[in-house]
Scaffold this active site. Sequence first.
Site, PDB file in Angstrom:
ATOM      1  N   GLU A   1     -42.444  85.248   5.760  1.00 47.24           N
ATOM      2  CA  GLU A   1     -43.172  86.272   6.518  1.00 47.24           C
ATOM      3  C   GLU A   1     -44.543  85.750   6.945  1.00 47.24           C
ATOM      4  O   GLU A   1     -45.095  84.827   6.322  1.00 47.24           O
ATOM      5  CB  GLU A   1     -43.336  87.509   5.609  1.00 47.24           C
ATOM      6  CG  GLU A   1     -44.076  88.659   6.266  1.00 47.24           C
ATOM      7  CD  GLU A   1     -44.000  89.962   5.460  1.00 47.24           C
ATOM      8  OE1 GLU A   1     -43.534  89.933   4.305  1.00 47.24           O
ATOM      9  OE2 GLU A   1     -44.406  91.001   6.005  1.00 47.24           O
TER      10      GLU A   1
ATOM     11  N   TYR B   1     -37.614  94.213  -6.334  1.00 42.83           N
ATOM     12  CA  TYR B   1     -38.400  93.124  -6.928  1.00 42.83           C
ATOM     13  C   TYR B   1     -38.444  93.267  -8.445  1.00 42.83           C
ATOM     14  O   TYR B   1     -38.480  94.390  -8.967  1.00 42.83           O
ATOM     15  CB  TYR B   1     -39.840  93.167  -6.387  1.00 42.83           C
ATOM     16  CG  TYR B   1     -39.960  92.675  -4.960  1.00 42.83           C
ATOM     17  CD1 TYR B   1     -40.109  91.323  -4.692  1.00 42.83           C
ATOM     18  CD2 TYR B   1     -39.919  93.559  -3.882  1.00 42.83           C
ATOM     19  CE1 TYR B   1     -40.222  90.855  -3.388  1.00 42.83           C
ATOM     20  CE2 TYR B   1     -40.026  93.097  -2.569  1.00 42.83           C
ATOM     21  CZ  TYR B   1     -40.184  91.741  -2.338  1.00 42.83           C
ATOM     22  OH  TYR B   1     -40.292  91.282  -1.045  1.00 42.83           O
TER      23      TYR B   1
ATOM     24  N   GLN C   1     -40.808  84.722  -1.425  1.00 42.21           N
ATOM     25  CA  GLN C   1     -40.656  84.174  -0.095  1.00 42.21           C
ATOM     26  C   GLN C   1     -40.687  82.647  -0.200  1.00 42.21           C
ATOM     27  O   GLN C   1     -41.038  82.112  -1.246  1.00 42.21           O
ATOM     28  CB  GLN C   1     -41.776  84.676   0.797  1.00 42.21           C
ATOM     29  CG  GLN C   1     -41.777  86.184   0.949  1.00 42.21           C
ATOM     30  CD  GLN C   1     -42.689  86.664   2.081  1.00 42.21           C
ATOM     31  OE1 GLN C   1     -43.242  85.889   2.837  1.00 42.21           O
ATOM     32  NE2 GLN C   1     -42.827  87.974   2.177  1.00 42.21           N
TER      33      GLN C   1
ATOM     34  N   GLU D   1     -34.710  91.193   0.362  1.00 46.19           N
ATOM     35  CA  GLU D   1     -35.956  90.912  -0.361  1.00 46.19           C
ATOM     36  C   GLU D   1     -35.684  91.080  -1.844  1.00 46.19           C
ATOM     37  O   GLU D   1     -35.282  92.162  -2.284  1.00 46.19           O
ATOM     38  CB  GLU D   1     -37.086  91.844   0.079  1.00 46.19           C
ATOM     39  CG  GLU D   1     -37.595  91.525   1.472  1.00 46.19           C
ATOM     40  CD  GLU D   1     -38.834  92.313   1.879  1.00 46.19           C
ATOM     41  OE1 GLU D   1     -39.614  92.705   0.993  1.00 46.19           O
ATOM     42  OE2 GLU D   1     -39.002  92.540   3.090  1.00 46.19           O
TER      43      GLU D   1
ATOM     44  N   ASN E   1     -37.695  97.186   9.141  1.00 46.38           N
ATOM     45  CA  ASN E   1     -37.829  96.787   7.736  1.00 46.38           C
ATOM     46  C   ASN E   1     -38.518  97.914   6.966  1.00 46.38           C
ATOM     47  O   ASN E   1     -39.502  98.494   7.446  1.00 46.38           O
ATOM     48  CB  ASN E   1     -38.707  95.524   7.646  1.00 46.38           C
ATOM     49  CG  ASN E   1     -39.165  95.231   6.226  1.00 46.38           C
ATOM     50  OD1 ASN E   1     -38.378  94.785   5.395  1.00 46.38           O
ATOM     51  ND2 ASN E   1     -40.432  95.517   5.911  1.00 46.38           N
ATOM     52  N   GLU E   2     -38.007  98.218   5.809  1.00 45.27           N
ATOM     53  CA  GLU E   2     -38.616  99.237   4.927  1.00 45.27           C
ATOM     54  C   GLU E   2     -39.145 100.421   5.746  1.00 45.27           C
ATOM     55  O   GLU E   2     -40.316 100.791   5.663  1.00 45.27           O
ATOM     56  CB  GLU E   2     -39.722  98.607   4.061  1.00 45.27           C
ATOM     57  CG  GLU E   2     -39.156  97.582   3.097  1.00 45.27           C
ATOM     58  CD  GLU E   2     -40.077  97.177   1.948  1.00 45.27           C
ATOM     59  OE1 GLU E   2     -41.257  97.560   1.938  1.00 45.27           O
ATOM     60  OE2 GLU E   2     -39.581  96.454   1.050  1.00 45.27           O
TER      61      GLU E   2
HETATM   62  O1  AHR Z   1     -42.388  90.489   0.510  1.00 44.80           O
HETATM   63  C1  AHR Z   1     -43.583  91.209   0.565  1.00 44.80           C
HETATM   64  C2  AHR Z   1     -43.411  92.613   1.131  1.00 44.80           C
HETATM   65  O2  AHR Z   1     -42.644  93.367   0.242  1.00 44.80           O
HETATM   66  C3  AHR Z   1     -42.667  92.737   2.424  1.00 44.80           C
HETATM   67  O3  AHR Z   1     -43.479  92.528   3.534  1.00 44.80           O
HETATM   68  C4  AHR Z   1     -42.195  94.150   2.390  1.00 44.80           C
HETATM   69  O4  AHR Z   1     -41.020  94.338   3.139  1.00 44.80           O
HETATM   70  C5  AHR Z   1     -42.014  94.427   0.922  1.00 44.80           C
HETATM   71  O5  AHR Z   1     -42.578  95.613   0.537  1.00 44.80           O
END
Ligand code: AHR
Length: 494
Positions: A25, A239, A345, A296, A172-173
């Site tokens: 990103e 995450y 990432q 992600e 995205n999101e």
């Molecule tokens: O990966 C970091 C961020 O985490 C991304 O930009 C977003 O999509 C997520 O909340």
Amino acid sequence: MNKVIINSDIEKGTISKHIYGQFAEHLGRCIYEGIWVGEDSIIPNTKGIRNDVLEALKQLQIPVLRWPGGCFADEYHWKDGIGPRENRKRMVNTHWGGVVENNHFGTHEFMLLCELLECEPYICGNVGSGTVQEMSEWVEYMTFDGESPMANWRKENGREKPWKLKYFGVGNENWGCGGNMRPEYYADLYRRYQTYARNYGDNRLYKIAGGANIDDYNWTETLMERASSLMDGLSLHYYTIPGDFWKGKGSSLQFSEQEWFITMQKALYMDELITKHSTIMDKYDPEKRVSLIIDEWGTWFDVEPGTNPGFLYQQNSIRDAIVAALHFHIFHQHCDRVHMANIAQTVNVLQAMVLTEGEKMLKTPTYYIFDMFKVHQDAALLSLETDIENIAVEDFHLPKVSVSASKNDSGQIHISLCNMSLSEKTDVNIQLRGVNKIAEISGEILTADYRNAHNSFENPEAVKPENFTEFTLIDQFIEVSLPPMSIIMLSVKE
Ligand code: AHR
């Protein structure tokens, strides 16, 4: 004794190579400095892309790379990132540190990166702050072969032939940074935006709808009910955060034994999430035509002390390597529904493959897991039966060992094993049922003596794979001795 039976003659599906995908990103030092240094840089580069990072990433055989975000995608206007670089618009990256984005890395540079890495591009379009026309024209710019305003513009910018583009994300999101939408509203927008993302010539888009955050099962239900017939994939973001997202995520290196096990438990939660989201998807798509795309995932810790909080720069230890291995085992297990996953990432951000500091670059423990595990890409997942003890730590229900096995086109079997214990060596007895005689076996291990062992610019090779020989072979049985905090890959030939 821990026992594993691998049914070498029972295949459960194909492990899509795309689960070994990456995400890069416009965030912190991922794109700028980490990948793009510009043609005039003193750092050796290929048309602006730094050579050391390129070489390191090539080795991983990255199948697919997601770009330009993340949250950045929903405020990215692609037309700002084409044409002569000196004329490109400068903007503020409001999500990530409020820094100036000079748009020097745009569509042409990203496509060049994918060509150099020999990977497929996965582009995420802007729904949150972009128009339907803007998204539609981006697809036309990239993929239309012939006379059209966008194709002609692309040619003027030096690219005669269209690119091949399969994976395309529609926002995205969108429940958060991508517009704070309700699922009903986004489902309608998805239907509308994707309509104008056209298939030109023989280019076929694989359209991915913005999916749920963690356990937002209502989001998945609503999207599947209202729009699944118009999508090829639906995403999911999760995450591994040992602490609390807002109050303190935990340090990447200064963590207790307790935090080690919390991290393992939270990583394994991915299995429950995939199971539950998939069950909802099954209701609307029993044939499993629509894939779950985990675009992600990875560890998210507090930023390294003294670094920009908006840059999400964190160190990477043997703990991260184990988290990566556990995720791959889970993705393998769900290969009937999970077609792609993209770790967050690639460089200098969150659970990165490589870290850079000016001209220097190092490979993280996570890098080595991607390298060791690439043998599973597109191989057949083998059926397993396991009898594994739990780790003897109060308040945690964690198996000592996680295991996965696959068979490639040449009949070679790869068995990955991971010992989550901090201090216990663990023996595992593996039976390769269906194999007459093992002709050849070799092993590789990633392990460390300390729970926060990592690679630094002072000591860049503290954690790296070694040859592994701690196993014995009797007919179709392999007895393996796994050191604590280790990940092992065995390669077996009949
Ligand atoms: O990966 C970091 C961020 O985490 C991304 O930009 C977003 O999509 C997520 O909340």
